[in-house]
Scaffold this active site. Structure first.
Site, mmCIF file in Angstrom:
data_model
loop_
_atom_site.group_PDB
_atom_site.id
_atom_site.type_symbol
_atom_site.label_atom_id
_atom_site.label_comp_id
_atom_site.label_asym_id
_atom_site.label_seq_id
_atom_site.Cartn_x
_atom_site.Cartn_y
_atom_site.Cartn_z
ATOM 1 N N GLU A 116 0.820 -1.218 0.000
ATOM 2 C CA GLU A 116 0.000 0.000 0.000
ATOM 3 C C GLU A 116 0.848 1.261 0.000
ATOM 4 O O GLU A 116 0.328 2.354 0.248
ATOM 5 C CB GLU A 116 -0.950 0.012 1.210
ATOM 6 C CG GLU A 116 -1.840 -1.192 1.370
ATOM 7 C CD GLU A 116 -2.857 -1.397 0.242
ATOM 8 O OE1 GLU A 116 -2.869 -0.593 -0.712
ATOM 9 O OE2 GLU A 116 -3.611 -2.390 0.320
ATOM 10 N N HIS A 140 -2.774 2.338 8.303
ATOM 11 C CA HIS A 140 -3.827 1.489 7.744
ATOM 12 C C HIS A 140 -3.960 0.243 8.615
ATOM 13 O O HIS A 140 -2.965 -0.414 8.919
ATOM 14 C CB HIS A 140 -3.464 1.097 6.308
ATOM 15 C CG HIS A 140 -4.331 0.007 5.734
ATOM 16 N ND1 HIS A 140 -5.697 0.118 5.660
ATOM 17 C CD2 HIS A 140 -4.023 -1.204 5.208
ATOM 18 C CE1 HIS A 140 -6.189 -0.984 5.106
ATOM 19 N NE2 HIS A 140 -5.200 -1.809 4.834
ATOM 20 N N HIS A 142 -6.977 -3.113 9.961
ATOM 21 C CA HIS A 142 -8.161 -3.917 9.629
ATOM 22 C C HIS A 142 -9.028 -4.103 10.880
ATOM 23 O O HIS A 142 -9.191 -5.229 11.360
ATOM 24 C CB HIS A 142 -7.735 -5.291 9.100
ATOM 25 C CG HIS A 142 -6.986 -5.282 7.809
ATOM 26 N ND1 HIS A 142 -6.395 -6.402 7.263
ATOM 27 C CD2 HIS A 142 -6.738 -4.273 6.924
ATOM 28 C CE1 HIS A 142 -5.812 -6.090 6.110
ATOM 29 N NE2 HIS A 142 -5.985 -4.803 5.891
ATOM 30 N N GLU A 170 -17.616 11.637 22.374
ATOM 31 C CA GLU A 170 -16.372 12.356 22.083
ATOM 32 C C GLU A 170 -16.021 12.370 20.594
ATOM 33 O O GLU A 170 -15.121 13.093 20.176
ATOM 34 C CB GLU A 170 -15.204 11.701 22.848
ATOM 35 C CG GLU A 170 -15.467 11.504 24.331
ATOM 36 C CD GLU A 170 -15.138 12.724 25.169
ATOM 37 O OE1 GLU A 170 -13.999 13.185 25.086
ATOM 38 O OE2 GLU A 170 -16.028 13.204 25.903
ATOM 39 N N HIS A 211 -12.703 -3.759 3.909
ATOM 40 C CA HIS A 211 -11.252 -3.933 4.002
ATOM 41 C C HIS A 211 -10.674 -3.331 5.286
ATOM 42 O O HIS A 211 -10.031 -4.037 6.050
ATOM 43 C CB HIS A 211 -10.588 -3.322 2.755
ATOM 44 C CG HIS A 211 -9.106 -3.504 2.701
ATOM 45 N ND1 HIS A 211 -8.406 -3.695 1.548
ATOM 46 C CD2 HIS A 211 -8.170 -3.526 3.675
ATOM 47 C CE1 HIS A 211 -7.128 -3.833 1.796
ATOM 48 N NE2 HIS A 211 -6.956 -3.733 3.095
HETATM 49 P P1 13P Z 1 1.167 -5.440 3.108
HETATM 50 O O1 13P Z 1 1.606 -6.702 3.830
HETATM 51 O O2 13P Z 1 1.740 -5.369 1.715
HETATM 52 O O3 13P Z 1 1.455 -4.198 3.924
HETATM 53 O O4 13P Z 1 -0.406 -5.521 2.888
HETATM 54 C C1 13P Z 1 -1.272 -5.621 3.981
HETATM 55 C C2 13P Z 1 -2.569 -4.947 3.745
HETATM 56 O O5 13P Z 1 -3.267 -4.651 4.689
HETATM 57 C C3 13P Z 1 -2.985 -4.637 2.358
HETATM 58 O O6 13P Z 1 -4.069 -3.764 2.338
HETATM 59 ZN ZN ZN Z 2 -5.243 -3.827 4.224
#
Ligand code: 13P
Ligand code: ZN
Length: 275
Positions: A116, A140, A142, A170, A211
């Site tokens: 990413e 980023h 999940h 909040e 995602h």
């Molecule tokens: P990477 O291992 O390449 O960082 O990918 C993980 C991910 O969350 C892709 O969206």
């Molecule tokens: Zn991801």
């Protein structure tokens, strides 16, 4: 002295470990990049190796050409970062055109920056420009509850912002601008990078449907705190929807959201409120 004794590297690794402990980074899920200050680059420079090849990113951002970034490695597990930083994370330099990176430290054994990286880099370019250079972190992850919401709500900034603001008092103080939403797209390339960075012109955070979430901020505390706040609010939303069978008895009203903003001295993104 090792590079892992330098404060910025320690703080970066701590953020990764904190994310792992929250359960947001199954396997290699998620990635973090940090745009280094010149003095931090100089502290780390004695540990740099001979630079690798330039690798095109597929995107161009001229305003951060020549800058250095700490990045997690593609396919690397967050749970291993603190134990084995040399193979799990690295420092990359951006070329003079702002369209390629090369490794100057870490990512040992043939590893590469996160897949990413194009999204991270374009988000850095946009957030740095929008904040006079103050923003330095793109994160980023999940987080499960926020991802679950993307199966239930319409995929609009208005729907997500309102649901999150209403789910914890909040929230309007922490992200008064709201959150953007990127529809489902193939991860890891230029297309999703451009779609995300377009939203990051306006928002500190962008949801990736089915995602995860991208957050931005000036430092690790603020950026981690934004991820944490949004996911906590998403968890409350999911719990309340589940417990009520989707029929909430009451929520925070728009005039109450405005009252919070007045009290805390923040300006809410009015387009998400009813008149
Ligand atoms: P990477 O291992 O390449 O960082 O990918 C993980 C991910 O969350 C892709 O969206
Ligand atoms: Zn991801």
């Amino acid at each position: 002295m090792a590079i892992t004794q330098i404060k910025i590297v320690q703080d970066y690794i701590r953020m990764c470990t904190d994310g792992w402990e929250q359960g947001w980074h199954e396997r290699n899920g998620g990635n973090v990049t940090y745009r280094m200050r010149p003095e931090e680059v100089e502290q780390c420079r004695p540990f740099f190796s001979a630079p690798g090849e330039w690798n095109p990113m597929g995107v161009t951002g001229a305003n951060l050409a020549g800058e250095y970034f700490l990045t997690t490695g593609s396919g690397k597990y967050f749970r291993n970062i603190a134990l084995d930083p040399l193979h799990s994370i690295g420092i990359v330099e951006i070329n003079a055109a702002g369209d390629a990176w090369r490794i100057v430290w870490g990512l040992a054994g043939g590893a590469k920056p996160t897949s990413e990286f194009p999204s991270h880099y374009m988000n850095h370019c946009v957030r740095a420009a929008a904040t006079g250079g103050a923003y330095r972190v793109i994160y980023h992850a999940h987080p499960a509850n926020l991802i679950a919401m993307t199966y239930v709500l319409p995929l609009t900034a208005r729907d997500f912002t309102r649901a999150l603001w209403q789910s914890a008092t909040e929230c309007p103080v922490v992200f008064p601008g709201g959150v953007g939403v990127v529809p489902w797209m193939v991860p890891g390339g230029a297309e999703i990078a451009l779609a995300t960075s377009e939203l990051m012109k306006e928002f500190d955070a962008a949801v990736w449907a089915h995602h995860g979430l991208f957050c931005s901020g000036p430092d690790f505390d603020t950026t981690f705190g934004l991820m944490h706040t949004i996911e906590k609010s998403a968890q409350i939303w999911v719990l309340a929807q589940s417990a009520s069978g989707g029929k909430l008895r009451q929520t925070i009203r728009d005039d109450e959201l405005r009252a919070i903003a007045r009290e805390f001295g923040v300006t809410l993104n009015e387009k998400f409120l009813d008149p």
